[in-house]
Design an enzyme around this catalytic site. Sequence first.
Site, short mmCIF file in Angstrom:
data_model
loop_
_atom_site.label_atom_id
_atom_site.label_comp_id
_atom_site.label_asym_id
_atom_site.label_seq_id
_atom_site.Cartn_x
_atom_site.Cartn_y
_atom_site.Cartn_z
N LYS A 53 -8.23 15.09 -24.61
CA LYS A 53 -8.19 15.39 -23.18
C LYS A 53 -9.61 15.47 -22.61
CE LYS A 53 -3.76 17.70 -23.78
NZ LYS A 53 -3.05 18.96 -24.06
N GLN A 97 -4.01 25.35 -24.41
CA GLN A 97 -3.42 24.46 -25.42
C GLN A 97 -2.39 25.21 -26.27
OE1 GLN A 97 -3.96 21.03 -25.76
NE2 GLN A 97 -2.21 21.25 -27.13
N ASP A 120 -0.83 21.89 -16.16
CA ASP A 120 0.19 21.58 -17.17
C ASP A 120 1.60 21.79 -16.62
OD1 ASP A 120 -0.61 20.47 -19.56
OD2 ASP A 120 -1.28 22.37 -20.41
#
Length: 292
Positions: A53, A97, A120
């Site tokens: 990412k 994450q 997200d």
Amino acid sequence: MTATLIDGAAIARELYADFKQRVKALASRGVRPGLAAILIGDNPVSEVYVRTKTRACAEVGVHSVEHRFGADCLEHEVIELIESLNANPVIHGILVQLPLPPRLDTGRILQTVDARKDVDGFNWNNLGALVAGHPRFSPCTPLGVVTMLDREKIAVEGSNAVVIGRSVIVGKPMALMLIARGATVTVCNSKTRELQEYTSRADIVVAAAGKPGLVKGSMLKPGAVVIDVGINRLPNGKLAGDVDFASASRVASRITPVPGGVGRMTVAMLIANTITAAERSIAKPYAARASR
Ligand code: NAP
């Protein structure tokens, strides 16, 4: 029938060209999109995802920072960091994450992320907006799948779609996005009896179970579109999807590979959401626009 590949890597490359233009337009207004990634513990898979990412951010000119905690960190330390990132004007997107060490309350940590920076799409405000049919930030993996379907001009409206998996980050939002596009959607889970009964009637199958080779060609309707979300590490170290590619590609009309399919789109959608967050941060408030 031999399926044609849906090349996630190629679609992502096309999207990146558009992202660079959007980043350039923001730069002319003095804004550089910024993404903060929070990595907790030493999960090697999470390390790889965060690195991928970060690399994608660099490619399109998005500023990225990594914040790391040891596996023994305290929940309030993570919460305090998120609160400081929520208040930081150069950070437009915050990524925690997953998975987190089981000691930590994942729900509480994700709910601390400001919904406007929740790139997200896991904050309940954003998930609720998706349920209500007014998406703000949608989870990146299902968003990547529908973007893929749109770009490949695959007819979703009126189709029978089967989603295998009901997780909050993939299966459920995937089903909502397909419903929003007019598909008739069945969501299967580990308790589903006779999975094949559902898959064999589906025009579109999205496999997100985390079970390598679960979907075989014999379970598919000839000509089906097969989207393989699964990323599974086999004992020999190779990556495999949830679909048995060899048999499925003989029956399907279109199919995504693993790797090079949905995974590439997931990263692209994270970048897209981060740029969108930066654009929204300088957009005039709706009320001001409406009164003009
Ligand atoms: P998850 O939270 O473990 O959820 C898996 C879901 O699959 C659960 O709902 C489970 O049912 C269901 N399931 C398991 N075995 C099944 C079976 N035999 N038949 C039908 N349903 C079954 O996993 P996730 O986070 O959603 O991820 C799913 C897969 O996608 C994993 O391989 C993950 O690595 C991959 N993934 C890929 C990307 C990407 O970018 N490509 C992104 C995220 C995840 P129950 O609810 O009944 O347990």
